[in-house]
Design a protein around this motif. Sequence first.
Motif, short mmCIF file in Angstrom:
data_model
loop_
_atom_site.label_atom_id
_atom_site.label_comp_id
_atom_site.label_asym_id
_atom_site.label_seq_id
_atom_site.Cartn_x
_atom_site.Cartn_y
_atom_site.Cartn_z
N ARG A 3 73.52 -27.00 -21.69
CA ARG A 3 73.98 -28.36 -21.97
C ARG A 3 74.60 -28.99 -20.73
O ARG A 3 74.49 -30.20 -20.53
CB ARG A 3 74.93 -28.35 -23.16
N ASP A 4 75.25 -28.18 -19.91
CA ASP A 4 75.76 -28.70 -18.64
C ASP A 4 74.61 -29.17 -17.75
O ASP A 4 74.69 -30.23 -17.11
CB ASP A 4 76.58 -27.64 -17.92
N GLN A 5 73.54 -28.38 -17.69
CA GLN A 5 72.37 -28.76 -16.91
C GLN A 5 71.74 -30.04 -17.45
O GLN A 5 71.28 -30.89 -16.68
CB GLN A 5 71.33 -27.63 -16.93
N MET A 6 71.75 -30.18 -18.77
CA MET A 6 71.18 -31.38 -19.38
C MET A 6 71.97 -32.62 -18.96
O MET A 6 71.38 -33.68 -18.72
CB MET A 6 71.18 -31.24 -20.91
N LEU A 7 73.27 -32.52 -18.85
CA LEU A 7 74.08 -33.65 -18.43
C LEU A 7 73.80 -34.03 -16.98
O LEU A 7 73.86 -35.21 -16.61
CB LEU A 7 75.57 -33.34 -18.60
N VAL A 8 73.49 -33.05 -16.15
CA VAL A 8 73.23 -33.31 -14.73
C VAL A 8 71.81 -33.83 -14.53
O VAL A 8 71.57 -34.84 -13.86
CB VAL A 8 73.47 -32.05 -13.89
N GLN A 9 70.83 -33.14 -15.14
CA GLN A 9 69.42 -33.43 -14.90
C GLN A 9 68.80 -34.35 -15.96
O GLN A 9 67.70 -34.86 -15.77
CB GLN A 9 68.62 -32.13 -14.84
N GLY A 10 69.47 -34.50 -17.08
CA GLY A 10 68.94 -35.33 -18.15
C GLY A 10 68.16 -34.58 -19.20
O GLY A 10 68.02 -35.03 -20.33
N ALA A 11 67.62 -33.41 -18.82
CA ALA A 11 66.80 -32.63 -19.76
C ALA A 11 66.66 -31.21 -19.23
O ALA A 11 66.80 -30.95 -18.04
CB ALA A 11 65.43 -33.27 -19.92
N VAL A 12 66.37 -30.30 -20.14
CA VAL A 12 66.00 -28.93 -19.78
C VAL A 12 64.78 -28.55 -20.61
O VAL A 12 64.59 -29.03 -21.74
CB VAL A 12 67.15 -27.91 -20.03
N LEU A 13 63.94 -27.68 -20.05
CA LEU A 13 62.73 -27.22 -20.72
C LEU A 13 62.84 -25.72 -20.91
O LEU A 13 63.06 -24.97 -19.95
CB LEU A 13 61.50 -27.57 -19.89
N LEU A 14 62.70 -25.27 -22.16
CA LEU A 14 62.83 -23.86 -22.50
C LEU A 14 61.48 -23.31 -22.93
O LEU A 14 60.80 -23.89 -23.79
CB LEU A 14 63.85 -23.68 -23.62
N HIS A 15 61.08 -22.18 -22.33
CA HIS A 15 59.83 -21.52 -22.68
C HIS A 15 60.12 -20.25 -23.50
O HIS A 15 61.18 -19.64 -23.37
CB HIS A 15 59.07 -21.10 -21.42
N GLY A 16 59.14 -19.86 -24.29
CA GLY A 16 59.17 -18.53 -24.90
C GLY A 16 59.94 -18.39 -26.18
O GLY A 16 60.13 -17.26 -26.66
N LEU A 17 60.39 -19.48 -26.77
CA LEU A 17 61.10 -19.36 -28.05
C LEU A 17 60.08 -19.25 -29.19
O LEU A 17 58.99 -19.82 -29.12
CB LEU A 17 61.98 -20.59 -28.28
N PRO A 18 60.42 -18.53 -30.25
CA PRO A 18 59.50 -18.39 -31.39
C PRO A 18 59.55 -19.63 -32.29
O PRO A 18 60.08 -19.60 -33.40
CB PRO A 18 60.01 -17.14 -32.11
N LEU A 19 58.99 -20.72 -31.80
CA LEU A 19 59.01 -21.98 -32.53
C LEU A 19 57.64 -22.19 -33.16
O LEU A 19 56.70 -22.63 -32.50
CB LEU A 19 59.34 -23.13 -31.58
N ASP A 20 57.54 -21.90 -34.44
CA ASP A 20 56.26 -22.07 -35.12
C ASP A 20 56.38 -22.95 -36.36
O ASP A 20 55.45 -23.08 -37.15
CB ASP A 20 55.65 -20.73 -35.50
N GLY A 21 57.55 -23.58 -36.54
CA GLY A 21 57.73 -24.45 -37.69
C GLY A 21 59.13 -25.02 -37.72
O GLY A 21 59.95 -24.79 -36.82
N PRO A 22 59.46 -25.79 -38.75
CA PRO A 22 60.76 -26.45 -38.84
C PRO A 22 61.96 -25.51 -38.78
O PRO A 22 62.98 -25.85 -38.17
CB PRO A 22 60.69 -27.19 -40.19
#
Length: 311
Positions: free
Chosen positions: A35-54
Amino acid sequence: MSETVPTLKEASIPSFEAPVASPFSWLRDMAAPLRDQMLVQGAVLLHGLPLDGPDGLAEARDALGFASHTPTEEFNNRRDFGNGILSPINWPGDRIICPFQEGSFSRTFPSAVLTACINPPDGDGQSLLSDTRRITHHLPEQLADRVRKDGWTLARAFHDRFGITWAEAFSVTDRAALDEIFEGAAIASEWLPNGSLYTVRHRPGVIRHPRTGEECWFNQIAFLNAGSLDPVEREIMVDTFGKYLPMNTFFGDGSPLSDKDLTDVQQAYDSVQIGVRWRRGDLLVTDNIIMAQGRSPFEGSPEFLIALGDG
């Protein structure tokens, strides 16, 4: 807005790879620095999470420490999966969505937007991000100062059998509840003789970020302007609805924007725009004030989920 896709710079936002073992525990442990990085850069991109639905996106949102945000007004119909998880705005896949900030036409808006890629687009489809801290530096000084000083005005009309209904937009079913919302949201309203509802609200065009104090361009003065419609579609709209278009914007004093004004705003977004390519399971977390988000045209059958976050 313009259907021309600009030449995109490579994504310059920080990216992180979640471990295969206990990815959500890792996400909870990393929440503060991410979240600190998000405040500096505006966004962060995360790879490899098990996101397959809501459920996976809701768990990621909670792990990052965001509360679920419920919009007070919807732009268009979205599928609601429950627990604060939504589909993206409904938009033709072959058209660009110019970067925008969620809820910037409302008094209350989410602090963060989490976008999960369940199935990536084919080809070169990308998300488009524009750093709103830099927008005014790419605008003519007079235009930037005018929006900074006077804000902007959104006129929105709800017509029978066209687009989203007022009940769907505001999640109420009777006029008394609607009037209560309008009073709290500082929205002026008028019922037209044909039964359509016409609303007008004035909003600031530039705001200070509550955490960093930075000045951010925060509006949809160009995205929702009638001049940004396809010319043929705009002509049909004007012939059908006259001045009571489903959406239109003006300067804060009610004056119309010129074609040059719209072009200048579009070019400012393009000047600071980067593209983010998607992989299955990616999670893009953007600060909703700092970073406007849209997308290029998408091919194939991409699937994304959205979580709006507070806190």
